[in-house]
Every structure is written in structure tokens, then in C-alpha cells.
Design an enzyme around this catalytic site. Structure first.
Site, short mmCIF file in Angstrom:
data_model
loop_
_atom_site.label_atom_id
_atom_site.label_comp_id
_atom_site.label_asym_id
_atom_site.label_seq_id
_atom_site.Cartn_x
_atom_site.Cartn_y
_atom_site.Cartn_z
CD GLU A 137 -3.30 0.81 1.67
OE1 GLU A 137 -3.61 -0.37 1.87
OE2 GLU A 137 -4.07 1.76 1.84
CG ASP A 181 -6.23 0.12 8.39
OD1 ASP A 181 -6.47 0.39 9.58
OD2 ASP A 181 -6.34 0.95 7.47
CE1 TYR A 229 -4.13 7.87 7.80
CE2 TYR A 229 -2.15 7.82 6.46
CZ TYR A 229 -2.89 7.33 7.50
OH TYR A 229 -2.39 6.31 8.27
C1 GLA Z 1 -6.30 4.62 8.14
C2 GLA Z 1 -4.88 4.07 8.02
C3 GLA Z 1 -4.41 3.51 9.37
C4 GLA Z 1 -4.62 4.52 10.49
C5 GLA Z 1 -6.03 5.12 10.46
C6 GLA Z 1 -6.21 6.26 11.43
O1 GLA Z 1 -7.18 3.57 8.40
O2 GLA Z 1 -4.80 3.07 7.05
O3 GLA Z 1 -3.07 3.12 9.28
O4 GLA Z 1 -3.64 5.54 10.45
O5 GLA Z 1 -6.36 5.60 9.16
O6 GLA Z 1 -6.15 5.80 12.75
#
Ligand code: GLA
Length: 370
Positions: A152, A164, A214
Site C-alpha cells: 500500500e 489495518d 491523511y
Molecule cells: C487509516 C490508516 C491507518 C490509520 C487510520 C487512522 O485507516 O490506514 O493506518 O492511520 O487511518 O487511525
């Protein structure tokens, strides 16, 4: 699978994060749980080196030869499995890479896409597991987790943390997972919900700018870390700071916006530890309060909620029998997770839908989770 010889079926779940948001890439704690919905992959091995990716959810049909794996924007969802295949080939010793002889793969997923429930980590992990299995190579799940994250980060180009993939790969029935994202040590925590249910509610707002925002938050955390290293040179990451230390160092972060971001990360990290403890002590009221505090911090300090998530969380908390509610995942849309008394679930759905629709013009979707 009847007479179709050599066809195998694999599954990987999605995940919901109960608390600990935007802490993983800061070396902090997270507390996610795997869900009963996820991604299925039906796999038939080939011998000509071709990987043919098909999905019952998406129209794009993508074929790639094992010797010519490339990122292509128009391949959309199929870039996830392609990235995983590329990482698998880089991971195994060269003698074993000849075992990757091709496959036809048909995916089906029942996780809503782009809702913050890790549909991408789920397709990555089911692919990593399935392709290594049909190649006859056993790779520990934790290595598959790391290589899915690398796919990813490096192939798809989203700079996500490890939560995740870890939750999807290591999650266990009826348990949440307390993960330390610095050293990947973890513990399973039984989800004893005593007549309460976890309800995931989708804002049904597409996330739009989520990826760029993000990465912007990640950069702001790094800026905060740099400023703090001026006064504490050996600080490895923001997750290593206790609330007490942070209180004594916070003036070193002059920019108020960066200070807010760090304050969220440090306080959220403490909330994860408190939440794990309250669950172990069967104190769901406290757990619910911590969920709400987490949401407040993601709204006020980290600024990743927005109109739809606010309307949804506010509506949830107005329902009698809802102990706590918060946004889950990256934010900017996606889902909330709420802790709701079982006999209040129907009222919750009715009330929340009514209030949310009036506030936003959108219809929410509810998932009572296992
Ligand atoms: C997404 C990212 C995770 C994490 C969350 C926020 O899901 O993939 O790695 O940073 O956001 O907690």
C-alpha cells in the site's frame, strides 16, 4: 465447489477501530477488532505465469504476467493485489519465486468501500495469504501483514500505518486487539459487551480528499516531533510521550496547530490504555466516555471529522442506551462506531437516521457488528 478441481476459497475480514485513531504511524497504541464481513477470493492456479484479477464488485478486469507487474492508475482496485504480488516476489528467496506460476482470482467483498472499515487491507491480506498458499509457501501472517502494508505504501502510494493490515491478519473472533505500533507487541482482549452491541454507521459520504489530508496530518505530526527533538533529542516518536512529559514539553511546540495535533496523539494514546483497562474491568460506561472523548479530540484538535460525522455522532449520543460513539478510521467521512444497549438498537436506527437525514440530506447505513 463441485467438480472444479484445484479451486480454493479464502477469506479475510475487515476491521473496525474501537479507539486509538491516528496513533499507529506515531508509534502509539490502537484497539481494533476484525469484523465478520470482509473479502472472499476464489482462486484457481495457472501454470503460464498469468495472474487474472476479477471482482464481483468492480468492472475492471486486469491481467498481469508475473514478470511484468506494474502500477497503472486505470487498474484501480486491482493495484492492491498486484502490489501484494510484487511484494511477495520480493520477499521470498529467488529459488521460491518460480513457485508463483499464475492464478485466476475472483474477488467478492461485502465491506462498504471507502468507509474506513479497511476494504483495502482486506483485499491485500486475502491476496497475500491465498497467493502464498497456492504457491505452497508458508509465510508467517505477521510477515504478510508487513508486506501488505509495504504494497500500500510503495505500490499504491498511500502512506498508511500498520493498524489495518495487522487487525485484518491477526484479528480473532469475539476479541479486540491491543497493538503497540512501535514494536508490534499485542494482546487479545475479550469483547464482553454484556447486552450491548457495536453498531457501525456509514455516513455514506465519499471521502474525497482523504488521502491528501491523511498525508498532511502525518507531515504535521513529523513537524511536531522535530520541534520536540530540539528539547528532547532522543525522542523516538510521539507515542513515546506520556501526558505528563507532554505537559512539561508542550511550549517547545510554538505553532498552535501543530501543538493541537500532538496533543491529540498523546492524549489518544492514553485513552487507548484506559479503554483497554475499562473493558477488562467490565466498565462499559467508562469505555463509552472514552470513545466520546476520542471523538472530541479528533474533531477539535486533529480536525478530521466534518459535518457528516458530527451529525452522526451527535445523533447517536442523543439516543438513550447509547454509551459512546466516535468516528472510526481515517475520518473525513466514513463511519462511526457506537456502543448501544441491545434493546435500544431499533430506536437507535430510527432516531439516528431521522436526525442525520434532516441535518445532511444523506441516508446512513447501519451494521450491527460481530
Ligand atoms: C487509516 C490508516 C491507518 C490509520 C487510520 C487512522 O485507516 O490506514 O493506518 O492511520 O487511518 O487511525
Amino acid at each position: 465447489l463441485g467438480s472444479v478441481e484445484g479451486v480454493r476459497l479464502f477469506f479475510a475480514p475487515g476491521r473496525v477501530n474501537l479507539i486509538g485513531e491516528h496513533t499507529d504511524y506515531n508509534g502509539g497504541y490502537v484497539f481494533p477488532a476484525a469484523l465478520s464481513f470482509g473479502t472472499y477470493a476464489l482462486v484457481k492456479p495457472r501454470s503460464d505465469g498469468m495472474y487474472r484479477f476479477r471482482s464481483m464488485n468492480f468492472a475492471q478486469q486486469v491481467d498481469t504476467h508475473v514478470d511484468a507487474i506494474e502500477y497503472r492508475k486505470e487498474d484501480d482496485w486491482a493495484n492492491y493485489p498486484k502490489g501484494v504480488l510484487a511484494q511477495l516476489l520480493a520477499f521470498v528467496p529467488s529459488a521460491e519465486s518460480s513457485s508463483f506460476t499464475g492464478a485466476d482470482i475472483l474477488y467478492y467483498g461485502d465491506i462498504p468501500n471507502g468507509a474506513g472499515l479497511s476494504s483495502s487491507a482486506s483485499i491485500e491480506m486475502v491476496t497475500a495469504y491465498a497467493l502464498s498458499q497456492i504457491a505452497g509457501i508458508t509465510i508467517p501472517i505477521i510477515e504478510l501483514v508487513k508486506l501488505a502494508q509495504a504494497a500500500e505504501n510503495q505500490f499504491v502510494g498511500v502512506n498508511c500505518g500498520i493498524m489495518d493490515q495487522f487487525a485484518v491478519g491477526m484479528g480473532k473472533k469475539d476479541h479486540a486487539l491491543k497493538l503497540n505500533c512501535t514494536d508490534l507487541s499485542y494482546e487479545y482482549a475479550p469483547l464482553r459487551l454484556q447486552g450491548y452491541k457495536l453498531i457501525v454507521t456509514n455516513t455514506n459520504k465519499r471521502r474525497g480528499l482523504a488521502d491528501s489530508k491523511y498525508n498532511e496530518r502525518r507531515a504535521e505530526c513529523e513537524a511536531g516531533l522535530h520541534m520536540l527533538r530540539e528539547v528532547k533529542p532522543d525522542l523516538p516518536n510521539l507515542g513515546a510521550l506520556s501526558m505528563e512529559e507532554w505537559t512539561s514539553l508542550r511550549n517547545a511546540v510554538k505553532d498552535p496547530l501543530i501543538r493541537n495535533r500532538v496533543e491529540h496523539v498523546v492524549s489518544e494514546d492514553q485513552r487507548v490504555l484506559d479503554a483497554v483497562q475499562s473493558l477488562a474491568a467490565d466498565d462499559l460506561t467508562k469505555f463509552g466516555q472514552l470513545m466520546c472523548e476520542s471523538h472530541g479530540s479528533l474533531r477539535g484538535l486533529y480536525e478530521v471529522t466534518g459535518k457528516e460525522l458530527e451529525a452522526l455522532q451527535g445523533a447517536a449520543m442523543s439516543v438513550e442506551g447509547c454509551l459512546g460513539s466516535r468516528m472510526t478510521g481515517a475520518g473525513f467521512g466514513g463511519c462511526t462506531v457506537s456502543l448501544v444497549r441491545e434493546d435500544a438498537v431499533d430506536v437507535f436506527r430510527r432516531e439516528v437516521e431521522q436526525q442525520y437525514t434532516v441535518a445532511t440530506g444523506l441516508k446512513p447505513t447501519f451494521y450491527v457488528c460481530d
